[in-house]
Scaffold this active site. Structure first.
Site, PDB file in Angstrom:
ATOM      1  N   HIS A  47       0.820  -1.210   0.000  1.00  0.00           N
ATOM      2  CA  HIS A  47       0.000   0.000   0.000  1.00  0.00           C
ATOM      3  C   HIS A  47       0.854   1.260   0.000  1.00  0.00           C
ATOM      4  O   HIS A  47       0.491   2.267  -0.603  1.00  0.00           O
ATOM      5  CB  HIS A  47      -0.921  -0.021   1.228  1.00  0.00           C
ATOM      6  CG  HIS A  47      -1.973   1.043   1.223  1.00  0.00           C
ATOM      7  ND1 HIS A  47      -3.108   0.954   0.454  1.00  0.00           N
ATOM      8  CD2 HIS A  47      -2.065   2.215   1.892  1.00  0.00           C
ATOM      9  CE1 HIS A  47      -3.857   2.025   0.649  1.00  0.00           C
ATOM     10  NE2 HIS A  47      -3.242   2.812   1.518  1.00  0.00           N
ATOM     11  N   LYS A  89      -7.103  14.099  -6.240  1.00  0.00           N
ATOM     12  CA  LYS A  89      -6.551  12.749  -6.129  1.00  0.00           C
ATOM     13  C   LYS A  89      -7.673  11.772  -5.801  1.00  0.00           C
ATOM     14  O   LYS A  89      -8.716  12.157  -5.279  1.00  0.00           O
ATOM     15  CB  LYS A  89      -5.481  12.690  -5.026  1.00  0.00           C
ATOM     16  CG  LYS A  89      -4.692  11.374  -5.005  1.00  0.00           C
ATOM     17  CD  LYS A  89      -3.696  11.353  -3.869  1.00  0.00           C
ATOM     18  CE  LYS A  89      -2.892  10.056  -3.878  1.00  0.00           C
ATOM     19  NZ  LYS A  89      -1.968   9.977  -2.725  1.00  0.00           N
ATOM     20  N   GLU A  91      -8.190   7.775  -3.983  1.00  0.00           N
ATOM     21  CA  GLU A  91      -7.571   6.691  -3.225  1.00  0.00           C
ATOM     22  C   GLU A  91      -8.620   5.655  -2.863  1.00  0.00           C
ATOM     23  O   GLU A  91      -9.818   5.928  -2.881  1.00  0.00           O
ATOM     24  CB  GLU A  91      -6.882   7.213  -1.955  1.00  0.00           C
ATOM     25  CG  GLU A  91      -5.510   7.799  -2.196  1.00  0.00           C
ATOM     26  CD  GLU A  91      -4.608   7.707  -0.973  1.00  0.00           C
ATOM     27  OE1 GLU A  91      -5.120   7.411   0.121  1.00  0.00           O
ATOM     28  OE2 GLU A  91      -3.396   7.932  -1.116  1.00  0.00           O
ATOM     29  N   HIS A  93     -10.267   2.675  -0.209  1.00  0.00           N
ATOM     30  CA  HIS A  93     -10.436   2.172   1.155  1.00  0.00           C
ATOM     31  C   HIS A  93     -11.251   0.887   1.070  1.00  0.00           C
ATOM     32  O   HIS A  93     -12.287   0.729   1.709  1.00  0.00           O
ATOM     33  CB  HIS A  93     -11.098   3.217   2.063  1.00  0.00           C
ATOM     34  CG  HIS A  93     -10.290   3.515   3.283  1.00  0.00           C
ATOM     35  ND1 HIS A  93     -10.815   3.756   4.518  1.00  0.00           N
ATOM     36  CD2 HIS A  93      -8.939   3.590   3.456  1.00  0.00           C
ATOM     37  CE1 HIS A  93      -9.852   3.977   5.394  1.00  0.00           C
ATOM     38  NE2 HIS A  93      -8.700   3.886   4.774  1.00  0.00           N
ATOM     39  N   ASN A  94     -10.735  -0.037   0.261  1.00  0.00           N
ATOM     40  CA  ASN A  94     -11.479  -1.254  -0.077  1.00  0.00           C
ATOM     41  C   ASN A  94     -11.573  -2.236   1.085  1.00  0.00           C
ATOM     42  O   ASN A  94     -12.677  -2.615   1.506  1.00  0.00           O
ATOM     43  CB  ASN A  94     -10.812  -1.948  -1.274  1.00  0.00           C
ATOM     44  CG  ASN A  94     -10.686  -1.046  -2.479  1.00  0.00           C
ATOM     45  OD1 ASN A  94     -11.453  -0.119  -2.653  1.00  0.00           O
ATOM     46  ND2 ASN A  94      -9.716  -1.322  -3.330  1.00  0.00           N
ATOM     47  N   GLN A 238      -9.885   2.415  10.858  1.00  0.00           N
ATOM     48  CA  GLN A 238      -9.864   3.692  11.556  1.00  0.00           C
ATOM     49  C   GLN A 238     -11.285   4.179  11.833  1.00  0.00           C
ATOM     50  O   GLN A 238     -12.249   3.730  11.222  1.00  0.00           O
ATOM     51  CB  GLN A 238      -9.132   4.739  10.709  1.00  0.00           C
ATOM     52  CG  GLN A 238      -7.771   4.289  10.213  1.00  0.00           C
ATOM     53  CD  GLN A 238      -7.821   3.673   8.824  1.00  0.00           C
ATOM     54  OE1 GLN A 238      -8.780   3.024   8.453  1.00  0.00           O
ATOM     55  NE2 GLN A 238      -6.758   3.888   8.066  1.00  0.00           N
ATOM     56  N   GLU A 310      -3.247   4.657  12.896  1.00  0.00           N
ATOM     57  CA  GLU A 310      -3.796   5.430  11.777  1.00  0.00           C
ATOM     58  C   GLU A 310      -5.034   6.212  12.217  1.00  0.00           C
ATOM     59  O   GLU A 310      -5.980   6.385  11.452  1.00  0.00           O
ATOM     60  CB  GLU A 310      -4.097   4.516  10.591  1.00  0.00           C
ATOM     61  CG  GLU A 310      -2.836   3.936   9.974  1.00  0.00           C
ATOM     62  CD  GLU A 310      -3.078   3.079   8.739  1.00  0.00           C
ATOM     63  OE1 GLU A 310      -4.219   3.089   8.217  1.00  0.00           O
ATOM     64  OE2 GLU A 310      -2.134   2.397   8.295  1.00  0.00           O
TER      65      GLU A 310
END
Length: 733
Positions: A47, A89, A91, A93-94, A238, A310
């Site tokens: 990651h 951007k 990203e 979070h799968n 998180q 995190e």
């Protein structure tokens, strides 16, 4: 805390292979401490290090005259004129969203927003791209509900509009859903902030919320395949607080105006570890941290836990020491923690102290630069046969196929989803979700920005190179269809296990196709994310390289949407139609076959047809435009009719089997309408520019009438189209 012995089992638990551990031993010349092992685990996982993909990513086009910052920073930056920059951007979070859908999706949104405002931008829009398992899978409804609620819960509370996205379903996502979040912000071109630390002896300051034990090993968890025990990983997810993030945004932007910020990095994946290492390494500086000063919300936290936590809504900054008190006053005013936790040094070492002991002392550059880089074995995906449309018999009438397809999970209205998002907050949204692309006004106008997310995973599975090309081309078409000039791309490359040559071949092929399309269309990639190991018990997802496109509109009054505007207008089909049924939704959902090669993407044709459409929109000759993609001509026609609640009569079609012409998924095509007064001029312009253009029908009435078919009422189509998802989520299907 008594630190555990470093054993092969502990090394494996940290996601490190035996040869990678040997690399660590050679690098530091001794056995690492427990905290150091955790730091290497965080920095060298897939990651964070991109160890399986970065070799192939190097060939992507990332530059253009309007690109200010390409990949390598928190987000990409492009110049949109007038001294303004667009920062964006996407990203993933799968894995967290599969384990705990609400918090996984929530923190995905929070994390991508921080990437944008870390650069000095005020967030102005969010988008997403979601993929779920088969609707009849026992977990799908729960996951859809939690993810959508999480996205809305964070974005709505933070105060940024969620203006667009995409949602798809397939059984290959049963055990591993995809949640890709995209954020867009605006900044001045001369007020952009970066993560490169400068100056020796400058204070390193921790800002935002307190550190807890949530999210420890989050990045490592996201770099591994799921087994049957995914639920046991819940502590690695998180927990988000959008209200704290809103305070953090305002405090950071206020602080940036003081000139106190030398470098800034959000604490995302791998938390304090990655943010500190990246700032120091980029600036060729060492970093020394004193964890005794880190604000914690739980007692007795160890150095290991603090370095790998995190916890959300946190930032790390290098500040001008002369402005330290001013900076602290700003954060105290906003009710946020402000703590000096370290200092920059000239040692090129990453030193971590806690309780009077040195818990880590590592070479800082090598933590990133010496991360493993793999040229993994890969095999190309075998070519699929081209399906002859004439060999596919139509099992039902075209009118029935149209009604059926509009009420399938992939083609049904996603209103149930986007109505849970506040898409109007900030007051700049020009087009509501559900069209080809989102559009927002920049400040008071007339300038606007357009956004889209798109990918067709079934194409990528059948032919990764062509699928990668198509994903970019469709994003380019989506922006073009509302009148925007496509400028740049962010991507989210979601794939299975790269240690399997077939899955690695899909990644390599898609990257190649994406690069070809971005180059041909002047559509550079300025940021992105790679998410691998998306598989459960050995079953991988469909290759899903999501493309997030951004375009510029000089005048928002010179844009269109897909809605039929009035009766009696000409309907024109732009682009060549051959009736390509391979990998089409018609073949899958009507004929029951997932088969064949996907449609070919002619990038020169995409550009020519797109430029033609954009010019017609600018001139005011196009009253409505819709790009043709999933479901082909008939679906696009129905979507335009339903949006305007105006019917259409189709009088002429290109030659070929009617069902293939109506539902084939040939590329580089648009449907558009114009007045009869403009028709001759538009047709003449198409001929002059060698653009295929066919006058196929006229808007009007309350039904859609296809050649040789019983008319289908638009209201009936709308009901089926709109009701599927609410009925499914209510448990009625």
């Amino acid at each position: 805390m008594i630190e555990p012995e470093i054993t092969p089992a502990l090394i494996a638990e940290h996601g490190l292979k035996p040869d990678e551990y040997q690399r660590i031993l050679k690098l530091i010349g001794r056995v690492p401490s427990f905290t150091e092992l955790g730091i290497f685990s965080a920095m060298w996982n897939e990651h964070c290090s991109y160890k399986s993909s970065r070799l192939h990513l190097r060939g992507l086009p990332t530059k253009a005259p309007w690109v200010i910052q390409g990949p390598g920073e928190n987000a990409g930056v492009i110049d949109i004129g007038d001294g303004q920059a667009c920062i964006f951007k996407m990203e993933s979070h799968n894995h967290p969203s599969f384990i705990e859908p609400y918090q996984g999706a929530t923190t995905g949104v929070g994390g991508i927003l921080r990437d944008v405002f870390t650069m000095g931008a005020r967030p102005v829009a969010c988008l997403n791209a979601l993929r779920f398992g088969a609707p009849d899978h026992p977990k799908t409804r729960h996951l859809v509900s939690g993810v959508v609620a999480g996205i809305g819960g964070y974005g709505n509370s933070f105060g940024v509009p969620t203006v667009g996205g995409s949602v798809g379903f397939h059984t290959r996502y049963d055990g591993n859903i995809l949640v890709n979040a995209m954020a867009v912000g605006l900044a001045k071109t001369d007020e952009i902030f970066y993560a490169t630390a400068t100056g020796v002896g400058n204070p390193i300051v921790y800002l935002g919320s307190k550190t807890g034990r949530d999210g420890i090993h989050g990045a490592t968890m996201a770099s591994a395949s799921f087994e049957a025990n995914a639920e046991e990983k819940r502590p690695t997810v998180q927990v988000g607080d959008p209200f704290a993030e809103k305070l953090l945004l305002e405090a950071c932007l206020e602080l940036m105006q003081t000139g106190a910020v030398i470098a800034i990095q959000d604490m995302g994946a791998a938390g304090l570890t990655s943010s500190a290492v990246e700032m120091g390494a980029k600036g060729n500086l060492g970093i020394e941290l004193n964890l005794d000063a880190v604000p914690c919300r739980e007692t007795g936290m160890s150095a290991y836990e603090m370095m790998l936590s995190e916890s959300q809504e946190r930032m790390l900054m290098v500040l001008d020491p002369a402005k330290e008190k001013m900076a602290e006053a700003i954060f105290v005013k906003w009710g946020l923690d402000f703590a000096i936790v370290g200092v920059t040094t000239d040692t090129l070492r990453f030193v971590v102290k806690h309780g009077g002991e040195v818990k880590a002392d590592l070479p800082i550059k090598e933590l990133g630069d010496e991360a493993p880089l793999y040229d993994r074995p890969w095999v190309p995906t075998p070519p699929q046969p081209v399906i002859d449309a004439a060999s596919i018999a139509a099992p039902v009438s075209n009118a029935n196929a149209l009604a059926t397809l509009l009420a399938t999970p992939d083609l049904c209205s996603k209103r149930w989803v986007w109505e849970q998002y506040d898409h109007l907050i900030l007051g700049n949204s020009v087009q509501q979700p559900g069209g080809d692309a989102a559009l927002i006004r920049v400040d008071d106008g007339p300038k606007g920005l357009a956004f889209t997310t798109d990918v067709t995973p079934r194409y990528c599975e059948a032919d990764p190179v062509e699928g990668g090309r198509q994903a970019v081309a469709e994003a380019w078409r989506n922006l073009t269809a509302i009148g925007a000039t496509p400028l740049a791309v962010t991507d989210n490359l979601n794939f299975g296990n790269p240690e399997k040559p077939e899955a690695m071949g899909q990644l390599v092929g898609c990257i190649a196709g994406i690069g070809q399309a971005c180059l041909a269309l002047d559509f550079p990639i300025v940021s992105g994310n790679v998410s691998l190991y998306n598989e459960t018990e050995g079953r991988g997802i469909l290759p899903t390289p999501t493309i997030g496109g951004v375009g510029l509109v000089k005048d928002i009054t010179k844009t269109v949407n897909l809605s039929f505007k009035r009766e009696g207008e000409a309907i024109l089909l732009i682009g060549e139609t051959l009736g390509w049924l391979g990998q089409s939704l018609y073949l899958r959902d009507i004929c029951g076959r997932e088969a064949g090669a996907p449609p070919k993407v002619d990038l020169a044709l995409e550009r020519r047809n797109g430029d033609f459409i954009r010019a017609l929109i600018q001139s005011g000759q196009a009253s409505a435009v819709h790009d043709l993609s999933d479901g082909g001509l008939a679906i696009a026609l129905a979507e335009m009719a339903m949006a305007g609640q105006i019917g259409a009569r189709i009088n002429a079609l290109p030659p070929g089997p009617a069902h293939a012409i109506l539902f084939g998924e040939d590329q580089a095509r648009y449907l558009m309408t114009c007045t009869t007064t403009d028709l001759a001029a538009v047709m003449a312009s198409a001929t002059a520019q060698n653009v295929a253009c066919l006058h196929i029908g006229t808007t009007g009435g309350t039904a859609i009438t296809l050649p040789g078919e019983t008319p289908v009422e638009v209201a009936a189509l709308s009901a089926a189209h709109e009701n599927y998802l609410p009925d499914y989520m209510n448990g009625e299907l």
